[in-house]
Design a protein around this motif. Structure first.
Motif, short mmCIF file in Angstrom:
data_model
loop_
_atom_site.label_atom_id
_atom_site.label_comp_id
_atom_site.label_asym_id
_atom_site.label_seq_id
_atom_site.Cartn_x
_atom_site.Cartn_y
_atom_site.Cartn_z
N UNK A 160 67.30 28.79 42.39
CA UNK A 160 67.79 28.31 41.09
C UNK A 160 67.23 26.95 40.73
N UNK A 161 67.13 26.09 41.74
CA UNK A 161 66.57 24.77 41.49
C UNK A 161 65.09 24.88 41.12
N UNK B 40 63.56 27.44 39.74
CA UNK B 40 63.45 27.97 38.38
C UNK B 40 63.72 26.86 37.36
N UNK B 41 64.74 26.06 37.65
CA UNK B 41 65.08 24.95 36.75
C UNK B 41 63.87 24.02 36.56
N UNK C 64 61.03 25.62 34.54
CA UNK C 64 61.36 25.66 33.11
C UNK C 64 61.33 24.27 32.48
N UNK C 65 61.74 23.25 33.24
CA UNK C 65 61.63 21.88 32.74
C UNK C 65 60.17 21.55 32.47
N UNK D 84 57.69 23.58 31.82
CA UNK D 84 57.17 24.33 30.68
C UNK D 84 57.74 23.81 29.36
N UNK D 85 58.98 23.36 29.39
CA UNK D 85 59.59 22.84 28.17
C UNK D 85 58.83 21.62 27.66
N UNK E 5 57.52 34.09 37.91
CA UNK E 5 57.69 35.36 37.18
C UNK E 5 59.15 35.57 36.82
N UNK E 6 60.04 35.19 37.73
CA UNK E 6 61.47 35.31 37.42
C UNK E 6 61.86 34.36 36.29
N UNK E 7 61.34 33.12 36.37
CA UNK E 7 61.70 32.11 35.36
C UNK E 7 61.34 32.58 33.96
N UNK E 8 60.23 33.35 33.86
CA UNK E 8 59.78 33.80 32.54
C UNK E 8 59.97 35.30 32.36
N UNK E 9 60.91 35.85 33.06
CA UNK E 9 61.31 37.24 32.90
C UNK E 9 60.14 38.22 33.05
N UNK E 10 59.30 37.94 34.03
CA UNK E 10 58.27 38.92 34.38
C UNK E 10 56.84 38.55 34.01
#
Lengths: 266, 414
Positions: free
Chosen positions: A9-10, A12-13, A16-17, A19-20, A43-48
């Motif tokens: 989870x960390x 992925x966070x 995403x930070x 990429x944001x 891949x999980x962070x961006x749904x595949x």
């Protein structure tokens, strides 16, 4: 939530930070276990579907298993793959025999510089971990690099909580390390749980396996009978040999890694 | 079987033995590769020195040569009870931002103090800073007992001095342990030399600490990190800061207070996920399309946050350029980013002497702590640090550089 979930989870966070803030970014995939796990989580962070390119720095001295893996999963995971090669240095015949430091610097750091220049990426995701090497333990999650690629380890920015650096000076790029808090053992437990495909060099054959893979010329296998992820985990739980033991560059000189990294090595 | 993981930071004055303690813990818990020990012995020999445990930790070349820690580092070890991540933080004043970087990730602190020297400037500053970061699980380790023949009298004297100081900060240490990091006394095993000490060893003390888990019970706060458009569908991504989210739940987006309902919770590879809790990185889809942007916070309809644009907080200033009141700077809290100004510096504090340098100051200089009133240009979602950590801490930026970290102690009227 169990511990592996927390780590994931960390990560992925952080991805995403990154990429944001820096849409123009890339992921560095060495095709080893760590960066393959990072790729898996991205891949999980961006749904595949990872919405940015993936770079493989190809020294041309890699194991054939690595090339096979790259071509298979590059397609299967629908990656936008960039192969980064320092063609000029290769033409000039650079090789590990002529000095490992020079070889790493030219075929990895310099190749990456060329690719970064060409695509103008502002951020790079890398799968380095703190437990790999004392120098890497000092890293930040978001670690800026100057135009000359240099890592100013003497004066790193403060990084408080999960509030990462968001702005860059012109001409800078930023290294982002979403796996920094994972250990080698965590990675293997995660690979086992998630059933992540991994290059078969990691699994023992005839009493030997690779714990860390890179160039064929600079990696040595360790004695092991661990031919499944379960056995590898068991082995790591009791081993007293460090992970990069089979890597040449760490050993030659106690400060080689620090020197390489300060020049922009991964 | 699952073991939990505790992140601990080791702090204290320079040369009070932080890196040596860590080296010793690694050795005693059998967490070191054989070749590492050989390498350290070899390097020490090359440098013409005695084998020094601290070198395990002090990896950077400059650090070895000058025998100080420059940057924070992390090291792993385990006991039967749990796994540990030790964060070693530098003691020198110039490297304080590195110390804060390390300490901001920690869940507990080991404060080291040299029994010969007693409470020093950096002991005070570090204690102040961990308190400031909201770390309350503190173990005090009195080091170098071997150099005073393990005498209780000296230990008691330094203990009294330290407790008086910590009392002013309202820090109540969980344990006070006399040790010798060099000899390994009272770290993993006790010794006859200190039979007057009846408390636990450091490892036992660490194993007894409990982790905090009540953040799930707080109201839902979901700071929006980003919005992805995947196959024509809008997915709102972020990590839940507190509470829980459920499919079908009525929610509001703050600060706009537009209402909607959770249509689905998305995690790649998991179908039919109906709920998620604090700490999970997820995606959400809403029942009706809304204009959403990064920085907004999703809350449950019944328990929305009270918006604010003025609050009181403690900040630690790290930049060479001073902070001036009413000058516009950038504030970041979770995914929110707003312009703000410091309306008032109620107190300007020197963290090593714990002295108020000035009341109602006009500026704050490097390595000073300020008790300040901040005013943001827009209404934002913030909470007291003690209530919801993630929305109670912030950083201040100036020209792209992090200048300060802070925590919110009180929300004020606009």
């Amino acid at each position: 939530m169990n511990y592996l979930d927390e780590l994931e989870n960390k990560t992925i966070y952080i991805i995403r930070e990154a990429y944001a803030r820096f849409r123009n970014m890339s992921l560095l995939w060495s095709i080893g276990k760590d960066s393959t796990s990072l790729l898996w989580i991205a891949r999980k962070a961006f749904f595949g579907n990872i919405p940015f390119p993936v770079i493989h720095i190809d020294t041309s001295f890699k194991f054939k298993e690595i090339y096979e893996f790259r071509s298979k999963y590059g397609k299967e995971w629908n990656l936008n793959l960039i192969i980064s090669k320092n063609k000029k240095a290769l033409k000039e015949g650079i090789s590990p025999e002529k000095g490992k430091f020079e070889c790493c610097d030219a075929l990895k750091t310099e190749a990456l510089k060329q690719t970064l220049g060409e695509f103008n990426f502002k951020a790079l995701l890398l799968a380095i971990r703190r437990d790999e090497h004392g120098i890497r333990a000092k890293e930040r999650y978001f670690s800026p690099r100057g135009i000359d690629f240099k890592w100013n380890y003497k004066d790193q920015p403060a990084e408080l909580w999960d509030l990462y650096k968001s702005q860059l000076e012109a001409e800078q790029h930023i290294r982002i390390h979403p796996m920094l808090h994972w250990t080698e053992l965590d990675i293997w437990k995660y690979i086992r749980r998630e059933k992540i495909p991994i290059v078969n060099l990691y699994f023992a054959k005839n009493g030997k396996r690779y714990r860390s893979i890179g160039c064929k010329t600079c990696c040595l296998p360790v004695d092991s009978n661990a031919n499944t992820t379960r056995k590898i985990i068991k082995e790591l739980e009791i081993t007293k040999i460090s992970e990069r033991n089979g890597r040449a560059q760490d050993k030659e000189n106690s400060y080689t890694m620090q020197k390489l990294r300060s020049l922009g090595y991964m | 079987m699952r073991k939990d993981v505790l992140k601990i930071v080791v702090i204290g004055h320079v040369d009070h033995g932080k890196s040596t303690l860590i080296g010793r813990l690694l050795l005693d818990t059998d967490s070191l590769p054989d070749e590492k020990i050989t390498e350290i012995k070899r390097i020490c020999k090359e440098l013409g020195k005695e084998t020094e445990l601290a070198y395990l930790v002090d990896q950077l070349k400059e650090e070895r040569e000058h025998a100080i820690t420059i940057d924070t580092t992390q090291i792993f070890f385990k006991t039967h009870r749990r796994n540990y991540v030790i964060i070693d933080a530098p003691g020198h004043v110039e490297f304080i931002k590195n110390m804060l970087t390390g300490a901001s990730l920690a869940e507990a602190a080991i404060l080291m103090i040299d029994v010969q020297e007693g409470v020093m400037e950096q002991t005070r500053r570090h204690a102040y800073l961990i308190n400031f970061l909201g770390l309350n699980r503190v173990i005090v380790v009195f080091n170098k007992m071997d150099l005073i023949d393990y005498k209780k009298e000296r230990f008691d004297k330094v203990k009294t001095e330290l407790l008086k100081f910590l009392g002013n900060l309202k820090i109540k240490p969980f344990f006070l342990i006399p040790v010798s990091a060099k000899e390994g006394t009272n770290l993993s095993k006790k010794s006859q030399k200190m039979n007057w000490y009846k408390g636990p060893t450091l490892l036992k003390a660490l194993d007894s600490l409990k982790l905090n888990t009540n953040i799930v019970k707080r109201p839902l706060r979901f700071p929006i990190q980003d919005i992805y458009e995947i196959n024509g569908e809008k997915i709102i991504v972020g990590r839940i800061a507190s509470g829980m989210v459920k499919q079908g739940q009525e929610v509001v987006l703050c600060p706009s207070f537009k209402g909607t309902r959770i249509n689905s919770i998305r995690v790649f590879g998991k179908r039919n996920k109906t709920k998620a809790k604090a700490g999970e990185s997820i995606g959400l889809t809403f029942n009706r399309p809304l204009f959403v942007k990064r920085g907004e916070v999703v809350a449950q309809k019944e328990t929305p946050p009270k918006l604010t644009n003025r609050f009181k907080g403690n900040i630690f200033w790290m930049s060479d350029k001073p902070l001036y009141i009413n000058k516009t700077i950038t504030l970041r809290c979770a995914a929110q980013k707003v312009e703000c100004g410091v309306e008032k510096i109620e107190k300007r504090i020197d963290p090593s002497r714990l002295e108020t340098i000035q009341v109602n100051a006009k500026e704050l200089k490097r390595n000073e702590i300020g008790i300040v009133v901040l005013k943001t240009k827009k209404m934002i979602v913030m909470e007291r640090f003690n209530f919801i950590e993630e929305l109670g801490r912030f950083i201040l930026e100036q020209q792209n550089q992090v200048c300060a970290g802070g925590i919110i102690t009180e929300k004020l009227l606009a």
